[in-house]
Write an enzyme that holds these catalytic residues in place. Structure first.
Site, short mmCIF file in Angstrom:
data_model
loop_
_atom_site.label_atom_id
_atom_site.label_comp_id
_atom_site.label_asym_id
_atom_site.label_seq_id
_atom_site.Cartn_x
_atom_site.Cartn_y
_atom_site.Cartn_z
N SER A 47 0.80 -1.23 0.00
CA SER A 47 0.00 0.00 0.00
C SER A 47 0.83 1.28 0.00
O SER A 47 0.36 2.30 -0.48
CB SER A 47 -0.96 -0.01 1.19
OG SER A 47 -0.24 -0.18 2.39
N HIS A 68 -5.50 -2.76 -2.98
CA HIS A 68 -5.11 -1.81 -4.03
C HIS A 68 -5.09 -2.40 -5.44
O HIS A 68 -4.80 -1.69 -6.39
CB HIS A 68 -3.75 -1.20 -3.70
CG HIS A 68 -3.77 -0.45 -2.40
ND1 HIS A 68 -4.19 0.84 -2.30
CD2 HIS A 68 -3.46 -0.85 -1.15
CE1 HIS A 68 -4.13 1.22 -1.04
NE2 HIS A 68 -3.69 0.21 -0.31
N LYS A 106 -11.74 1.73 -1.84
CA LYS A 106 -10.68 2.31 -2.66
C LYS A 106 -11.15 2.36 -4.12
O LYS A 106 -12.02 3.17 -4.43
CB LYS A 106 -9.40 1.52 -2.43
CG LYS A 106 -8.88 1.85 -1.01
CD LYS A 106 -7.78 1.01 -0.48
CE LYS A 106 -7.44 1.51 0.92
NZ LYS A 106 -6.73 0.55 1.73
C1 LIG Z 1 -6.77 0.37 3.19
C2 LIG Z 1 -6.25 -1.01 3.46
C3 LIG Z 1 -6.90 -1.87 4.34
C4 LIG Z 1 -8.04 -1.42 5.20
O1 LIG Z 1 -9.19 -1.28 4.49
P1 LIG Z 1 -10.33 -0.29 5.01
O2 LIG Z 1 -11.53 -0.66 4.26
O3 LIG Z 1 -9.82 1.09 4.73
O4 LIG Z 1 -10.46 -0.54 6.49
C5 LIG Z 1 -6.45 -3.16 4.44
N1 LIG Z 1 -5.37 -3.58 3.75
C6 LIG Z 1 -4.70 -2.77 2.92
C7 LIG Z 1 -3.51 -3.29 2.18
C8 LIG Z 1 -5.10 -1.45 2.76
O5 LIG Z 1 -4.42 -0.62 1.97
#
Ligand SMILES: *Cc1c(COP(=O)(O)O)cnc(C)c1O
Length: 386
Positions: A178, A206, A236
């Protein structure tokens, strides 16, 4: 003073340029946002396809609110599991080619649910050192032996797998890291999982929506196996909120029965499930969004490499620029902001080394990316000559 220790800790963080505050955004999400009264081109969102403010998805959420109300009333096992949730899960499972899926209110909860649900004291998890914080928290909470290996170091992982006596072995990775934007070697990880009879848990927060024609990192890598447990988040690229786990039916049934972070929390509102369903339709039908995103990524990478400021290796919308220290990362982020670009400075302890984390979106115009490039190159040249 009951909290003087906390005051002192925060003062030390401030002195080390590590103090965090929350910018207040006074507009909807999009390629431009308004922050503290200033309009900024947004290069720090994870809304890679520009779906967070998509009319078709907004309409589905509004119709969902009309039909289901706003609250789900209770947890999924009590009375909060509505047919909108159920249909959304079927659609998600089919989309990523797995037999079954389970939705969670957030990705953080999904990671806690899968890992604490599947492993415990007699087991071991094998985790990449650059995994997302939510995976690390989940591994610690599970009480399984927590074995971390250097980033993408397959030989180190193999050694750990060869020497464990754990009952269950769970390999845990970000598919796309990330804060770095690079990818895990999923085919090699699957081969190791098969060799040592381990399970492979892939967090594709991602990659989903972006890679593999939107179907995510497993499709991109061309791999599929019942021993892969797949998680993607929906806040995302999908532009909504929540997460889902997709896996064999027995894994999903096990989680429904055993995963505290699934069982003991109120179901997300059904309107979210309706919005996610609509988002899946857009993800699968609007290929132009991924094509445009790829164009932006290539434009940014080539221009900065040509100017002598290469970005960290990444083919994804996460394009970090390594910085020598937290102070200069903050200074460059602030200078960009004065020129109307919003790029986050990411600092320890979130990452081992400071960087600007530039993220691109299909919502950006080519001109937005060109303006960023011009200002970034000028500021980097200035700071090199100072
Ligand atoms: C953003 C993210 C999460 C958490 O997800 P949310 O829905 O924002 O709680 C988990 N794993 C990774 C790799 C992330 O980038």
């Amino acid at each position: 003073m009951p909290f003087s220790q906390l005051e002192a800790d925060l003062a030390a963080r401030r002195a080390a340029h590590l103090y965090r505050r929350r910018p207040i955004v006074t507009s909807a999400q999009g390629p431009y946002v308004e922050v503290d009264g200033q309009r900024l081109a947004n290069f720090c969102s994870n809304d890679y396809l520009g779906l967070a403010n998509h009319p078709q998805i907004i309409a589905a959420a509004m119709a969902g609110a009309q039909r289901w109300g706003v609250g789900s009333g209770a947890s999924h096992l009590v009375c909060g599991h509505q047919s909108a949730h159920e249909e959304c899960e079927h659609k998600l499972a089919a989309f990523v080619g797995k037999p079954a899926a389970l939705t969670f209110a957030t990705g953080y909860l999904g990671n806690l649910g899968v890992i604490t649900g599947l492993v415990g004291r007699e087991d071991a998890v094998f985790a990449d050192k650059l995994n997302h914080a939510s995976l690390n928290d989940a591994c610690l909470l599970s009480r399984a032996a927590f074995k971390r290996y250097p980033h993408n170091d397959l030989a180190a992982l193999e050694h750990l797998l060869a020497t464990t006596t754990a009952r269950r072995k769970l390999i845990v990775v970000d598919a796309v890291f990330s804060m770095d934007g690079d990818c895990a070697p999923l085919a090699d990880l699957l081969a190791l999982a098969e060799q040592f009879d381990a399970w492979l848990f892939v967090d594709d927060a991602h990659g989903f929506g972006v890679l593999g024609d939107g179907r995510g990192s497993l499709a991109e890598a061309g791999i599929d196996s019942p021993r892969i447990i797949y998680l993607a988040t929906l806040g995302k690229a999908a532009g909504v909120a929540g997460a889902f786990v997709a896996a064999e039916q027995v894994v999903i049934d096990y989680l429904i029965n055993m995963a505290g972070p699934y069982i003991y929390t109120t179901a997300a509102p059904a309107l979210i499930a309706e919005a996610v369903s609509a988002s899946l339709d857009v993800i699968s039908s609007e290929d132009w969004r991924r094509e445009r995103l790829t164009g932006h990524i290539q434009l940014l990478r080539n221009a900065l490499a040509d100017a002598g400021h290469p970005l960290m290796p990444s083919t994804t919308p996460i394009q970090p620029l390594a910085m020598p220290d937290s102070e200069s990362a903050l200074a460059l982020s602030a200078a960009l902001r004065q020129r109307g670009h919003w790029v986050a400075a990411i600092r320890p302890p979130t990452v081992p080394t400071p960087r600007l984390r530039i993220t691109l979106s299909a919502a950006h115009e080519t001109a937005d990316v060109e303006h960023l490039i011009a200002d970034l190159c000028e500021l980097l040249a200035q700071s090199a000559s100072n």
